[in-house]
Design a protein around this motif. Structure first.
Motif, PDB file in Angstrom:
ATOM      1  N   ALA C 166     -57.372  58.055  29.840  1.00 21.86           N
ATOM      2  CA  ALA C 166     -56.141  57.562  29.204  1.00 21.86           C
ATOM      3  C   ALA C 166     -55.193  56.925  30.215  1.00 21.86           C
ATOM      4  N   TYR C 167     -55.321  57.293  31.486  1.00 22.30           N
ATOM      5  CA  TYR C 167     -54.474  56.690  32.529  1.00 22.30           C
ATOM      6  C   TYR C 167     -55.082  55.410  33.081  1.00 22.30           C
ATOM      7  N   ARG C 168     -56.327  55.164  32.736  1.00 23.95           N
ATOM      8  CA  ARG C 168     -57.013  54.027  33.342  1.00 23.95           C
ATOM      9  C   ARG C 168     -57.246  52.898  32.349  1.00 23.95           C
ATOM     10  N   PHE C 169     -57.554  53.217  31.106  1.00 28.01           N
ATOM     11  CA  PHE C 169     -57.684  52.149  30.098  1.00 28.01           C
ATOM     12  C   PHE C 169     -57.403  52.633  28.683  1.00 28.01           C
ATOM     13  N   GLY C 170     -57.561  53.910  28.432  1.00 24.56           N
ATOM     14  CA  GLY C 170     -57.329  54.411  27.081  1.00 24.56           C
ATOM     15  C   GLY C 170     -58.414  55.372  26.667  1.00 24.56           C
ATOM     16  N   LEU C 171     -58.377  55.772  25.402  1.00 20.61           N
ATOM     17  CA  LEU C 171     -59.271  56.823  24.921  1.00 20.61           C
ATOM     18  C   LEU C 171     -60.415  56.314  24.058  1.00 20.61           C
ATOM     19  N   LYS C 172     -60.533  54.996  23.917  1.00 24.90           N
ATOM     20  CA  LYS C 172     -61.612  54.477  23.074  1.00 24.90           C
ATOM     21  C   LYS C 172     -62.915  54.440  23.867  1.00 24.90           C
ATOM     22  N   LEU C 173     -63.457  55.614  24.106  1.00 28.17           N
ATOM     23  CA  LEU C 173     -64.704  55.749  24.869  1.00 28.17           C
ATOM     24  C   LEU C 173     -65.871  55.276  24.018  1.00 28.17           C
ATOM     25  N   THR C 174     -66.768  54.502  24.626  1.00 26.89           N
ATOM     26  CA  THR C 174     -67.915  53.979  23.892  1.00 26.89           C
ATOM     27  C   THR C 174     -69.191  54.258  24.674  1.00 26.89           C
ATOM     28  N   ASP C 175     -70.307  54.060  24.002  1.00 21.69           N
ATOM     29  CA  ASP C 175     -71.618  54.310  24.603  1.00 21.69           C
ATOM     30  C   ASP C 175     -72.104  53.011  25.238  1.00 21.69           C
ATOM     31  N   VAL C 176     -71.784  52.785  26.524  1.00 25.47           N
ATOM     32  CA  VAL C 176     -72.170  51.526  27.169  1.00 25.47           C
ATOM     33  C   VAL C 176     -73.547  51.682  27.806  1.00 25.47           C
ATOM     34  N   SER C 177     -74.223  50.565  27.976  1.00 23.84           N
ATOM     35  CA  SER C 177     -75.584  50.606  28.522  1.00 23.84           C
ATOM     36  C   SER C 177     -75.542  50.811  30.039  1.00 23.84           C
ATOM     37  N   ARG C 178     -76.648  51.303  30.553  1.00 24.91           N
ATOM     38  CA  ARG C 178     -76.761  51.510  31.997  1.00 24.91           C
ATOM     39  C   ARG C 178     -76.623  50.182  32.748  1.00 24.91           C
ATOM     40  N   ALA C 179     -77.199  49.125  32.169  1.00 24.02           N
ATOM     41  CA  ALA C 179     -77.123  47.813  32.822  1.00 24.02           C
ATOM     42  C   ALA C 179     -75.664  47.350  32.935  1.00 24.02           C
ATOM     43  N   ASP C 180     -74.921  47.508  31.851  1.00 22.29           N
ATOM     44  CA  ASP C 180     -73.511  47.111  31.880  1.00 22.29           C
ATOM     45  C   ASP C 180     -72.733  47.963  32.879  1.00 22.29           C
ATOM     46  N   ALA C 181     -73.039  49.262  32.912  1.00 19.22           N
ATOM     47  CA  ALA C 181     -72.346  50.156  33.842  1.00 19.22           C
ATOM     48  C   ALA C 181     -72.649  49.757  35.284  1.00 19.22           C
ATOM     49  N   GLN C 182     -73.890  49.428  35.533  1.00 15.81           N
ATOM     50  CA  GLN C 182     -74.292  49.042  36.885  1.00 15.81           C
ATOM     51  C   GLN C 182     -73.570  47.766  37.333  1.00 15.81           C
ATOM     52  N   ALA C 183     -73.505  46.799  36.434  1.00 23.35           N
ATOM     53  CA  ALA C 183     -72.806  45.542  36.755  1.00 23.35           C
ATOM     54  C   ALA C 183     -71.326  45.814  37.031  1.00 23.35           C
ATOM     55  N   VAL C 201     -67.220  51.455  33.377  1.00 23.79           N
ATOM     56  CA  VAL C 201     -67.675  52.530  34.270  1.00 23.79           C
ATOM     57  C   VAL C 201     -67.197  53.885  33.769  1.00 23.79           C
ATOM     58  N   ILE C 202     -65.931  53.951  33.357  1.00 21.18           N
ATOM     59  CA  ILE C 202     -65.388  55.247  32.920  1.00 21.18           C
ATOM     60  C   ILE C 202     -66.076  55.717  31.644  1.00 21.18           C
ATOM     61  N   SER C 203     -66.232  54.806  30.675  1.00 21.94           N
ATOM     62  CA  SER C 203     -66.933  55.188  29.448  1.00 21.94           C
ATOM     63  C   SER C 203     -68.337  55.681  29.766  1.00 21.94           C
ATOM     64  N   TYR C 204     -69.023  54.948  30.645  1.00 22.90           N
ATOM     65  CA  TYR C 204     -70.392  55.331  30.994  1.00 22.90           C
ATOM     66  C   TYR C 204     -70.455  56.724  31.587  1.00 22.90           C
ATOM     67  N   LEU C 205     -69.565  56.985  32.532  1.00 22.89           N
ATOM     68  CA  LEU C 205     -69.679  58.273  33.224  1.00 22.89           C
ATOM     69  C   LEU C 205     -69.261  59.435  32.339  1.00 22.89           C
ATOM     70  N   VAL C 206     -68.194  59.264  31.555  1.00 27.31           N
ATOM     71  CA  VAL C 206     -67.756  60.371  30.700  1.00 27.31           C
ATOM     72  C   VAL C 206     -68.819  60.648  29.639  1.00 27.31           C
ATOM     73  N   TRP C 207     -69.328  59.569  29.052  1.00 26.57           N
ATOM     74  CA  TRP C 207     -70.334  59.709  27.981  1.00 26.57           C
ATOM     75  C   TRP C 207     -71.606  60.369  28.508  1.00 26.57           C
ATOM     76  N   ASN C 208     -72.082  59.892  29.649  1.00 26.11           N
ATOM     77  CA  ASN C 208     -73.398  60.333  30.118  1.00 26.11           C
ATOM     78  C   ASN C 208     -73.376  61.581  30.983  1.00 26.11           C
ATOM     79  N   LEU C 209     -72.178  61.977  31.426  1.00 25.38           N
ATOM     80  CA  LEU C 209     -72.087  63.289  32.080  1.00 25.38           C
ATOM     81  C   LEU C 209     -71.962  64.412  31.045  1.00 25.38           C
ATOM     82  N   SER C 210     -71.634  64.042  29.808  1.00 28.94           N
ATOM     83  CA  SER C 210     -71.395  65.062  28.787  1.00 28.94           C
ATOM     84  C   SER C 210     -72.558  66.034  28.607  1.00 28.94           C
ATOM     85  N   PRO C 211     -73.812  65.574  28.530  1.00 26.95           N
ATOM     86  CA  PRO C 211     -74.891  66.575  28.409  1.00 26.95           C
ATOM     87  C   PRO C 211     -74.958  67.522  29.603  1.00 26.95           C
TER      88      PRO C 211
END
Lengths: 366, 366, 366
Positions: C166-183, C201-211
């Protein structure tokens, strides 16, 4: 003096209000119509089932207007208005001259005499921009004249500026380029429509007039939230102003958010983190009488007491100003009374700041 | 008669509710499950730590259901329900037949007998559109049949329509073209999925059925705000309906916003500036018992009393209707009692409008 | 024991707070500055016209700090802090170590000794990701190390994770692809700026660290709503988290929404329909003292009592923790006292859950 007595006798600066009207025949309907933000098409049946209408009638009765009729003559009407305004210790009215009700008393001197207050005007940016557009051949000419209007405003007696961006597209003001502004201006000019609704033109002018406004030391008001059906209240959330505030608040632009409801908590938050940001809850203090104590409490959850202002946004009839004053002071008294861990001198200081001192400080700065 | 006694004995028209269910074995769990909007996966532990569950249990006990057990026989269950509904003076139930709980009593006659009320159904547009889609080969056929369903609704006993656009994509209804609607319909039809979620199809049908609905003189309800996890409440803000309201309210469409929480202030504002716009705070009056007085006060900050309606959105068990009635009347009494500058006759008039008169006027207009 | 006495003596787990500071010279200004979310540029004049400043001073006086001066020595300062923390029965402090005030006491052992509490740290995901980025040559290396940090967190003493999306872009977290995250990672890495603001990057890490976070059984906190001018509160609405919650709540991720104001009603609604979702109203309990009873009531309109937590979000001085405890317990007592249809044992049970039991259950699960 007890806190409630102290607040009762405090002078009021109404830093945002409109024209009063003459002594007209259809007083009952005019009083009903001004008790709501709805337009003329809205059913009178529903207006008379709103609480504000009943509060306006009760206030009229209290000051010797037993039936809702026109006054016998102008002298009686004037005396009635004097009773209303002096009872609530109105000291100054800052009139947004951009809205003109039917039968308005356009003379500020006459208004001052009838209300026994000091009266000063506020300059609307968008309506000024519209007038100048009609007499400007080019964008450059328009922009030069508009800048001149801002620079000369103080000398012409204006004590502040106002933007109604929220009535035209919303509050998400951005930093648009001169080229984009020029293109949008040309489209507007060629459209044959005087009314300015281009978000590009409005963003450009509000953003780029800001340094000139800072130089005048006058505040810039924004319509925020509550208004008639013509405002898209979804786009009237003051949180949308973040880019604008980040750019200009720190450079010294005094911004005043008007009305704010139902975003008064958001406005209070903004006042708590941005310098030079002020706000009020005008229009709720008269059109939403049962809301007043709660809305004032909510507005002051985070905001400094030094950033909150009295205003009525009233027009047309003295009752609208009077109900605002009555409800506002009662809610303020109740709010401050609950703060039992704050010395009474400090509570009185805050009440005085809110009722008149802060407005005099920010609008009348030399 | 004192105001509180007057309000206590007023009949109630519940203009938005659902089916009751039969006398079943797992009464405790069913009562717990219906005390929340959460789905079956949600932990019972947390449901039993919600206030509504305790209020439902207290209400059951009050009416002679000492333990949460099934009733010995249908006659006792029916008598219990009669006690509940008559105690709170329910007069009419308008049932949204688009949602069917397990073990529902589908007969409206039986429901009427068990509750000693007049019962009438509300037609859901989206579910009707879904059913017709499965039997229509083309867009034109579907659209003809759907229009016919609306035209015939009144004759078939329906007293209103309902849109659940907010459950499918949100409330930002727009005026889409027939060509776009046709393309989206074809995609939907070919998808093999009956459930209608296309914003294009839903916008098209709600927008273009509106003139037919106006002709029936029946109101059109919208789910707004609060609901189960299946609604995107971010898209359920009624301010998003502005284009739709600008188009149809002025032409006479009677729009009723249901639930509204946490956008009840926004709903009250819309009612104060748009003609023919009504709203309620159903679902909070039973699922949020501690909220009721505050939410009702907030809903009525700007709205005309002639635009606010009682409703429960209840289903399954009489307790859910009863808690709504109990909490609603208590909050309304408290709200009106505070208005010491309004004549008591007028306060009683408003209470009667809110409890039943306005609903009878707008739903039963000939 | 009476309900108010019972609540008074309940231990408090402060599941979200920050570092205390040393005994410094400019105590008055530090106390003023920490009584607001505004940054150092914000005028001290306005800070001293906020209610929180006066509440902090009153609290200091109550505990024997008659003037706002530094303490004679560290022993006196430590004894003063012990008085504050033990008076309000603080039992545990869970410290978000990602924010470090000037002159912070960085030792958790020393903090524990000075406050006579158990202290445990919370791991910030974004700041951890930033640190690791500076030592990682590639996306893969970064992602491996970040996953390892999460997996090892519990062993290193952490009791939870926190995202400041929320301090970096907001709370609309989405499921981004690994390729997009890498870029996006590569762009970030090459930018020379350590601060992570990429929504991808933030969406990717929060989403994929969740498990991985689910596997640790530790909760994941999110900053929501109220904060300093650096957060775009428009993007901090928790309703924006719907996609994220739909994906992870049902799989067992324990999500804790921090602060939430002015979206505490929205947070309460989410807690009422999503499993494993907890929230608090920290930062209002100390920075908005007049708001507390109303905000707590609103937060609990729909939420299960088993999902609501005490927290202060305090830092710097004991007064900030103390005011939160004081205001929170008072508001909670008042809220529960009004529920006259619930057995007192159940009210006490809810108070205990809220003050410490639920936090111990979800943060200290083995």
């Amino acid at each position: 003096m007890e806190l409630n007595e102290y607040i009762d006798q405090l002078p009021l600066v109404d830093h945002h209000c409109h024209y009063l009207i003459k002594n007209v025949a259809n007083r009952d309907e005019r009083l009903a119509r001004v008790s709501t933000e709805a337009d003329d098409e809205y059913p009178l049946f529903d207006i008379k089932n709103r609480l504000a209408y009943w509060e306006f009638k009760a206030e009229a009765q209290k000051f010797g207007s037993p039936a809702i009729v026109p006054w016998a003559n102008d002298a009686e009407y004037s005396a009635y208005n004097q009773r209303l305004f002096s009872h609530y210790h109105f000291k100054r009215l800052f009139i947004d001259v951009g809205f003109v009700p039917d039968d308005a008393i356009l003379s500020l001197e006459q208004t001052a005499a009838m209300t026994q207050t000091e009266v000063a005007p506020i300059l609307r940016l968008e309506t000024t921009a519209e007038k100048i557009m009609t007499t400007s051949a080019t964008f450059d000419e328009w922009w030069q004249k508009l800048q001149a209007a801002v620079k000369n405003a103080k000398q012409q007696g204006y004590v502040g500026f106002k933007s109604i961006a929220a009535y035209r597209f919303g509050l998400k003001l951005t930093d648009v380029s001169r080229a984009d502004a020029q293109a949008a201006f040309t489209q507007w000019k060629n459209s044959g429509v005087t009314r300015l609704t281009s978000s590009t033109v409005i963003s450009y002018l509000v953003w780029n007039l800001s340094p000139l406004i800072i130089a005048t030391k006058l505040p810039l008001q924004f319509h925020v939230g509550y208004g008639d059906a013509d405002t898209d209240m979804y786009q009237g959330n003051p949180l949308l102003m973040r880019d604008f505030l980040n750019e200009w608040s720190h450079q010294g632009l005094k911004v005043v958010l008007l009305h704010c409801y139902p975003y008064h908590r958001e406005a209070g938050y903004l006042a708590s983190v941005f310098p030079n940001l002020y706000f009020d809850i005008s229009l709720i203090d008269n059109l939403g009488p049962s809301a007043m104590e709660r809305v004032l409490d909510e507005a002051l959850e985070l905001a400094p007491y030094s950033r909150f202002l009295f205003a009525s946004d009233a027009s047309t009839y003295g009752e609208m100003y009077a109900v605002a004053a009555h409800r506002f002071k009662r809610a303020l008294t109740r709010h401050l009374t609950k703060l039992d861990f704050v010395p009474e001198d400090q509570l009185k200081n805050w009440a005085a700041q809110i009722c008149y001192q802060t407005s005099e400080r920010i609008y009348l700065e030399k």
